[in-house]
Motif scaffolding. Structure first.
Motif, short mmCIF file in Angstrom:
data_model
loop_
_atom_site.label_atom_id
_atom_site.label_comp_id
_atom_site.label_asym_id
_atom_site.label_seq_id
_atom_site.Cartn_x
_atom_site.Cartn_y
_atom_site.Cartn_z
N LEU A 80 5.89 -1.80 -21.53
CA LEU A 80 5.22 -0.61 -22.08
C LEU A 80 3.77 -0.92 -22.40
O LEU A 80 2.88 -0.09 -22.19
N THR A 81 3.52 -2.13 -22.88
CA THR A 81 2.15 -2.56 -23.14
C THR A 81 1.33 -2.58 -21.85
O THR A 81 0.16 -2.19 -21.85
N ALA A 82 1.93 -3.01 -20.76
CA ALA A 82 1.23 -3.01 -19.46
C ALA A 82 0.85 -1.59 -19.06
O ALA A 82 -0.22 -1.37 -18.48
N ILE A 83 1.69 -0.62 -19.39
CA ILE A 83 1.36 0.78 -19.11
C ILE A 83 0.14 1.20 -19.92
O ILE A 83 -0.74 1.90 -19.41
N VAL A 84 0.06 0.76 -21.16
CA VAL A 84 -1.13 1.04 -21.99
C VAL A 84 -2.37 0.43 -21.32
O VAL A 84 -3.44 1.03 -21.34
N GLY A 85 -2.20 -0.73 -20.69
CA GLY A 85 -3.31 -1.36 -19.98
C GLY A 85 -3.86 -0.50 -18.85
O GLY A 85 -5.05 -0.54 -18.56
N LEU A 86 -2.98 0.29 -18.24
CA LEU A 86 -3.45 1.21 -17.19
C LEU A 86 -4.38 2.27 -17.77
O LEU A 86 -5.31 2.72 -17.11
N TRP A 87 -4.11 2.68 -19.00
CA TRP A 87 -4.99 3.64 -19.68
C TRP A 87 -6.35 2.99 -19.95
O TRP A 87 -7.40 3.60 -19.76
N ILE A 88 -6.34 1.73 -20.37
CA ILE A 88 -7.60 1.01 -20.61
C ILE A 88 -8.39 0.88 -19.31
O ILE A 88 -9.61 1.01 -19.29
N VAL A 92 -12.81 0.79 -19.28
CA VAL A 92 -12.75 -0.34 -20.20
C VAL A 92 -13.92 -0.26 -21.18
O VAL A 92 -15.08 -0.22 -20.77
N ASN A 93 -13.59 -0.18 -22.46
CA ASN A 93 -14.60 -0.24 -23.50
C ASN A 93 -13.94 -0.75 -24.78
O ASN A 93 -12.72 -0.87 -24.86
N THR A 94 -14.74 -1.06 -25.78
CA THR A 94 -14.24 -1.66 -27.01
C THR A 94 -13.20 -0.77 -27.69
O THR A 94 -12.16 -1.26 -28.13
N LYS A 95 -13.47 0.51 -27.77
CA LYS A 95 -12.56 1.43 -28.44
C LYS A 95 -11.18 1.43 -27.77
O LYS A 95 -10.15 1.34 -28.45
N ARG A 96 -11.17 1.48 -26.46
CA ARG A 96 -9.88 1.49 -25.74
C ARG A 96 -9.15 0.16 -25.88
O ARG A 96 -7.92 0.13 -25.99
N VAL A 97 -9.87 -0.94 -25.88
CA VAL A 97 -9.23 -2.25 -26.03
C VAL A 97 -8.61 -2.36 -27.43
O VAL A 97 -7.47 -2.81 -27.57
N VAL A 98 -9.34 -1.95 -28.45
CA VAL A 98 -8.80 -1.99 -29.81
C VAL A 98 -7.59 -1.07 -29.94
O VAL A 98 -6.55 -1.47 -30.48
N LEU A 99 -7.70 0.16 -29.45
CA LEU A 99 -6.56 1.08 -29.50
C LEU A 99 -5.37 0.56 -28.70
O LEU A 99 -4.21 0.69 -29.11
N GLY A 100 -5.64 -0.06 -27.56
CA GLY A 100 -4.58 -0.65 -26.75
C GLY A 100 -3.88 -1.79 -27.47
O GLY A 100 -2.66 -1.91 -27.44
N ALA A 101 -4.66 -2.65 -28.13
CA ALA A 101 -4.09 -3.78 -28.87
C ALA A 101 -3.23 -3.29 -30.02
O ALA A 101 -2.11 -3.77 -30.23
#
Length: 181
Positions: A80-88, A92-101
């Motif tokens: 499921l985390t890998a699916i979140v990575g597709l959204w990032i 790719v930006n800081t906000k998306r990486v933080v929200l993804g983490a």
């Protein structure tokens, strides 16, 4: 990224994941979720699945297998985390990486603790038992959040730094060529 760089990065992520599992660390503070996010964003979903499944399986062979339902929930949470990575990946930006983490930490927390509650036998199969399971897991969530934010920031930040540095070198050499001509 050429084929050689792709496979080197894939292997490097597996080695990083194995080191994260084998070296002493606080509970739930490993790079696995961050690797799933990163690999999905930069190498694609299939590569992300390969990286975290290979890493987890090798580590589990040496560290030991456990309740198969709980173990499956761990692997599912990383998928499921890998699916979140597709959204990032879309931007790719800081906000998306933080929200993804943060999202990956919360996914892991809810998915795995539901499995622990349901199949471990440690908690009564009631709402009170479920609540107790989540309360007892809060220190692990804190470690997971810290680890996922640190490792995601490190992976994405380092990769982007070297990518931009490489692009500047190409621009610099291109401008030298055009000024020479």
């Amino acid at each position: 990224m050429n084929r050689k760089e792709f496979y080197l990065l894939l292997a490097g992520l597996i080695v990083l994941g194995l080191l994260g599992r084998f070296l002493p660390h606080p509970w739930n503070m490993t790079p696995i979720a961050s690797i799933a996010l990163f690999a999905s964003a930069y190498l694609g979903m299939r590569a992300s699945l390969v990286v975290f499944i290979v890493t987890m399986f090798i580590a589990d062979v040496f560290l030991g297998f456990y309740n198969p339902f709980v173990m499956a929930s761990v692997y599912l949470s990383f998928a499921l985390t890998a699916i979140v990575g597709l959204w990032i990946k879309r931007r790719v930006n800081t906000k998306r990486v933080v929200l993804g983490a943060v999202s990956s930490s919360l996914l892991f927390f809810f998915v795995t603790n539901l499995a622990v509650w349901k199949w471990s036998g440690l908690y009564e199969p009631t709402f009170a038992g479920l609540s107790m399971c989540f309360v007892m897991a809060l220190p692990f969530l804190k470690n997971q959040l810290i680890g996922d934010l640190f490792f995601s920031g490190s992976l994405f930040g380092t990769y982007e730094y070297f990518r931009m540095r490489s692009a500047k070198k190409v621009e610099s050499s291109d401008s030298k060529l055009t000024s020479f001509v």
